[in-house]
Design a protein around this motif. Sequence first.
Motif, PDB file in Angstrom:
ATOM      1  N   ARG A  69       0.854  -1.191   0.000  1.00 46.84           N
ATOM      2  CA  ARG A  69       0.000   0.000   0.000  1.00 46.84           C
ATOM      3  C   ARG A  69       0.884   1.234   0.000  1.00 46.84           C
ATOM      4  NH1 ARG A  69      -5.251  -1.775   1.670  1.00 46.84           N
ATOM      5  NH2 ARG A  69      -5.501  -3.574   0.276  1.00 46.84           N
ATOM      6  N   GLU A 290      -8.922  -3.900  -1.103  1.00 53.65           N
ATOM      7  CA  GLU A 290      -9.055  -4.187   0.325  1.00 53.65           C
ATOM      8  C   GLU A 290      -9.826  -5.479   0.553  1.00 53.65           C
ATOM      9  OE1 GLU A 290      -8.862  -3.602   4.545  1.00 53.65           O
ATOM     10  OE2 GLU A 290      -7.625  -3.053   2.822  1.00 53.65           O
ATOM     11  N   ASP A 293      -7.507  -8.308  -0.300  1.00 52.42           N
ATOM     12  CA  ASP A 293      -6.169  -8.198   0.301  1.00 52.42           C
ATOM     13  C   ASP A 293      -5.093  -8.106  -0.769  1.00 52.42           C
ATOM     14  OD1 ASP A 293      -6.836  -8.095   3.006  1.00 52.42           O
ATOM     15  OD2 ASP A 293      -6.930 -10.283   3.169  1.00 52.42           O
ATOM     16  N   ASN A 334     -10.807   3.011   2.745  1.00 54.45           N
ATOM     17  CA  ASN A 334      -9.896   1.990   2.220  1.00 54.45           C
ATOM     18  C   ASN A 334      -8.550   2.576   1.805  1.00 54.45           C
ATOM     19  OD1 ASN A 334     -11.895  -0.189   2.360  1.00 54.45           O
ATOM     20  ND2 ASN A 334     -12.874   0.851   0.633  1.00 54.45           N
ATOM     21  N   THR A 339      -5.118   1.263   6.086  1.00 52.57           N
ATOM     22  CA  THR A 339      -4.991  -0.147   5.690  1.00 52.57           C
ATOM     23  C   THR A 339      -3.563  -0.666   5.598  1.00 52.57           C
ATOM     24  OG1 THR A 339      -4.973   0.334   3.299  1.00 52.57           O
ATOM     25  CG2 THR A 339      -7.139   0.033   4.345  1.00 52.57           C
TER      26      THR A 339
END
Length: 347
Positions: A69, A290, A293, A334, A339
Amino acid sequence: MNSGKRVAAMHRVPGRRVGVALAAGVAVTLGAALSVQPATAGESDARAVGLHVENGRLVESTGNDFVIRGANHAHAWFTDQLGALGDIKELGANTVRVVLSSGHQWERTTPDQVAEIVAECKANRLICVLEVHDTTGYGEQSAAVSLDAAADYWVSVLGELQGEEDHIIVNIGNEPFGNTGYEAWSADTTAAIGKLRDAGFEHTIMVDAPNWGQDWTGTMRDGAQDVYASDPTGNTVFSIHMYGVYNAPGAVEEYLNTFVDAGLPILVGEFGHNHSDGDPDEDAIMATAEQLDLGYLGWSWSGNSSEVGYLDLVNGFDPAQLTEWGERLFHGENGVAATAEEATIYN
């Protein structure tokens, strides 16, 4: 052509009609198009070191599942802005994708500069995806070079990357085909992976889709299993760039789920909230990532040309001046801050 223009050029997908058609109708075919057996390489692979693939997932040497991310940073055109890595980390990212140049289109990123980037990544507790940008739009962009040329560059800087398999992912070449000649993507990608493995690279390798990264032809989707199987270490991950082609939830979901269902590792290596070729559905991209994953990396920190200046995450490389897109990526639903989890290798 100034550096800002160079950034803009990489997102070219001639003809908005392509994006609209895919989002409206072609998405329903994506789930059925890739009929492969789940990838299992990595389960018993003695060569796997550092970040590697297990059961279709990117994992650390600790065995921890790692979900990328973060954001992209155009280092090759802004070599005086290496501090951007720390700024991106401060906003919650666990990964930065860093633009390098092989010297074919822009000034070569030297071995010393590569070593400096690696050190900065580690100092800021980041995983860094390093990519060669000179391949962008090969076959359609006259100045672009082949994946084979990019692989030669990687071999030339191997000494700066060996031993950094926990911290570095090698993204062979950015958007390695435009909308011409993309049929060679599978063969050329396989050959480039082989060259890196033969040279001694044990890093996870990332490969971008053709069609200016958006794979509207399904070329990467259809060839992914064979490309993955060609890597003797089983440590190849696939990167899709989502701009105007992915302007509806169905297009996003179908494409990503096709890889997940096949047991093949996938992430969104670039995306934006707007683009000249259409209006990407950033909410669907982030929500689907999200849900599944999967990793995502927003384009880009700062320095885009005026035509696509809306893709800057901050104004003037100033982390205190987040743009609307920056607020959305880092602090929205998100988003990165909520996250991202730091790589356990830094614990």
